[in-house]
Design an enzyme around this catalytic site. Sequence first.
Site, PDB file in Angstrom:
ATOM      1  N   GLU A 190       0.989  -1.211  -0.054  1.00 27.63           N
ATOM      2  CA  GLU A 190      -0.037  -0.046  -0.067  1.00 27.63           C
ATOM      3  C   GLU A 190       0.765   1.038  -0.039  1.00 27.63           C
ATOM      4  O   GLU A 190       2.252   1.275   0.686  1.00 27.63           O
ATOM      5  CB  GLU A 190      -0.930   0.135   1.258  1.00 27.63           C
ATOM      6  CG  GLU A 190      -1.949  -0.933   1.120  1.00 27.63           C
ATOM      7  CD  GLU A 190      -2.909  -1.037   2.244  1.00 27.63           C
ATOM      8  OE1 GLU A 190      -4.090  -1.517   1.966  1.00 27.63           O
ATOM      9  OE2 GLU A 190      -2.537  -0.942   3.337  1.00 27.63           O
ATOM     10  N   CYS A 203       3.257   8.438   0.843  1.00 28.51           N
ATOM     11  CA  CYS A 203       4.165   7.503   2.207  1.00 28.51           C
ATOM     12  C   CYS A 203       4.271   6.260   1.142  1.00 28.51           C
ATOM     13  O   CYS A 203       3.217   5.576   0.844  1.00 28.51           O
ATOM     14  CB  CYS A 203       2.875   7.396   3.197  1.00 28.51           C
ATOM     15  SG  CYS A 203       3.479   6.311   4.338  1.00 28.51           S
ATOM     16  N   CYS A 263       5.745  -6.536   7.305  1.00 27.08           N
ATOM     17  CA  CYS A 263       6.599  -6.153   8.194  1.00 27.08           C
ATOM     18  C   CYS A 263       6.859  -7.251   9.500  1.00 27.08           C
ATOM     19  O   CYS A 263       6.089  -7.740   9.854  1.00 27.08           O
ATOM     20  CB  CYS A 263       6.475  -4.778   8.799  1.00 27.08           C
ATOM     21  SG  CYS A 263       7.738  -4.026   9.795  1.00 27.08           S
ATOM     22  N   CYS A 273       5.461  -4.117  15.890  1.00 31.32           N
ATOM     23  CA  CYS A 273       5.139  -2.925  16.830  1.00 31.32           C
ATOM     24  C   CYS A 273       3.755  -3.439  17.399  1.00 31.32           C
ATOM     25  O   CYS A 273       2.948  -3.808  16.432  1.00 31.32           O
ATOM     26  CB  CYS A 273       5.319  -1.734  16.090  1.00 31.32           C
ATOM     27  SG  CYS A 273       6.937  -1.511  15.703  1.00 31.32           S
ATOM     28  N   CYS A 290       0.617  -1.664  15.597  1.00 32.86           N
ATOM     29  CA  CYS A 290       0.499  -1.247  14.172  1.00 32.86           C
ATOM     30  C   CYS A 290      -0.099  -2.524  13.489  1.00 32.86           C
ATOM     31  O   CYS A 290       0.306  -3.781  13.668  1.00 32.86           O
ATOM     32  CB  CYS A 290       1.935  -1.144  13.779  1.00 32.86           C
ATOM     33  SG  CYS A 290       2.169  -1.285  11.878  1.00 32.86           S
ATOM     34  N   GLU A 316      10.097  -1.926   7.430  1.00 37.81           N
ATOM     35  CA  GLU A 316      11.153  -1.309   7.991  1.00 37.81           C
ATOM     36  C   GLU A 316      12.034  -0.904   6.861  1.00 37.81           C
ATOM     37  O   GLU A 316      12.760  -2.049   6.473  1.00 37.81           O
ATOM     38  CB  GLU A 316      11.768  -2.268   9.257  1.00 37.81           C
ATOM     39  CG  GLU A 316      12.868  -1.811   9.837  1.00 37.81           C
ATOM     40  CD  GLU A 316      13.158  -0.406  10.305  1.00 37.81           C
ATOM     41  OE1 GLU A 316      12.486   0.130  11.143  1.00 37.81           O
ATOM     42  OE2 GLU A 316      13.934   0.513   9.544  1.00 37.81           O
ATOM     43  N   ASN A 340       8.091   6.627  20.836  1.00 38.59           N
ATOM     44  CA  ASN A 340       6.840   6.023  21.384  1.00 38.59           C
ATOM     45  C   ASN A 340       6.961   5.456  22.724  1.00 38.59           C
ATOM     46  O   ASN A 340       5.870   4.875  23.216  1.00 38.59           O
ATOM     47  CB  ASN A 340       6.427   4.718  20.573  1.00 38.59           C
ATOM     48  CG  ASN A 340       6.538   4.937  19.114  1.00 38.59           C
ATOM     49  OD1 ASN A 340       6.053   6.052  18.566  1.00 38.59           O
ATOM     50  ND2 ASN A 340       6.552   4.075  18.178  1.00 38.59           N
ATOM     51  N   CYS A 365      -1.449   6.580   9.667  1.00 42.24           N
ATOM     52  CA  CYS A 365      -0.292   5.844  10.436  1.00 42.24           C
ATOM     53  C   CYS A 365      -0.705   4.646  11.124  1.00 42.24           C
ATOM     54  O   CYS A 365      -1.517   4.562  12.144  1.00 42.24           O
ATOM     55  CB  CYS A 365       0.240   7.059  11.333  1.00 42.24           C
ATOM     56  SG  CYS A 365       2.016   6.906  11.621  1.00 42.24           S
TER      57      CYS A 365
HETATM   58  S1  SF4 Z   1       5.047   0.571  12.903  1.00 44.74           S
HETATM   59 FE1  SF4 Z   1       6.515   0.294  11.140  1.00 44.74          FE
HETATM   60  S2  SF4 Z   1       8.120  -0.916  11.734  1.00 44.74           S
HETATM   61 FE2  SF4 Z   1       6.672  -1.361  13.381  1.00 44.74          FE
HETATM   62  S3  SF4 Z   1       5.612  -3.137  12.636  1.00 44.74           S
HETATM   63 FE3  SF4 Z   1       4.504  -1.165  11.810  1.00 44.74          FE
HETATM   64  S4  SF4 Z   1       5.317  -1.149   9.824  1.00 44.74           S
HETATM   65 FE4  SF4 Z   1       6.617  -2.297  10.868  1.00 44.74          FE
END
Ligand code: SF4
Length: 351
Positions: free
Chosen positions: A95, A108, A115, A119, A122, A166, A222, A339
């Site tokens: 995306e 973006c 990923c 996190c 996320c 990442e 964070n 985000c």
């Molecule tokens: S915030 Fe970024 S680094 Fe962390 S899991 Fe999501 S995509 Fe991956």
Amino acid sequence: MNAASHPNLLGLDRSELEELARKLGQPPYRGRQLFRAIYARRARELPALTDLGLKLRNELGSRYRIGYPQIRQRFSSSDGAVRYLFELEDGERIETVFMPDRGRATICVSSQAGCAVGCRFCFTALLGVKRNLTAGEIVSQPLAVANDQAMARGVKLNIVFMGMGEPLLNLPAVAKAVRILTDKDGPGIPWRRITVSTAGIIPGIRRLGRESVRPKLAVSLNASNGEQRSALMPIDKKYPLGDLLDACREYPLRPRERITFEYVMLDGVNDSDADAVRVADLLDGLRAKINLIPYNPGEEFPFRPPPLARVVAFETVLRARGIPAFIRISRGRDVAGACGQLRLAPLAPRG
Ligand code: SF4
């Protein structure tokens, strides 16, 4: 050999295209012409490149191609942002988010399919990682969006590597994509308008600092201490907060450049005044600014965004300590494009 198996020119940099021209018995300037056509004019078909001359065009057309990923769906937000769902040639999906803003735009981009960093807040983390993207797959995202939006060449464009993945775990492809995007014969986007955001991959930060063409660096913070950060970002166990900030202190900043720290604010988790004081202590002495991002909630996670007054109070504490702090309300929230929300969500398309 069918056309799809022809080597893709999208993703080759200027020197590689000059070398290709040489191999085809042409002078290097033909390679630069090809580079300009692909990246500045955003050409999609080799036969359309009439300035290259018929012989070279025919030769290129019979052996190579300009291969873009397919736009599978567009999701248009009420705030003007558009989330694009792309399908890559091997069927993987990624995306990209387009955010227009009064004569400017931010795109973006994703650097990996999925990923691996995990996190805890996320949605992309729920997908796991499928693979790294190639430089061509990275560069083709802003090019395809610019084509789709019929974007004029003069539009000021910002590129942020904050989509899926990442970027510092795929640094060779990301660095090559940055070299292409900044090339004055290509898209010509200044380095100040390109930001690579990392969850804190320390060896990657060090390597990025040695790149000849370097974008701006953003770091996902964070948390206000190591324990809190490890709970939210398991990567902190491998690359602890103290070491991460040391790497940031050693990072070679250019005049007037600052590292941006991103701080996703979670209600009752990392949003107290005491957290703000600790964050100010952590960033003490660093040339830094901090973006405060109220969490974009979803059913899969237990977190909520703090009330706006709490976010403002947090910002006030940081500013009182001399740290430039900014509240960033994410765009594209209504189409799962904000985000931390990228997860290939199959909403009904609206645009
Ligand atoms: S915030 Fe970024 S680094 Fe962390 S899991 Fe999501 S995509 Fe991956």
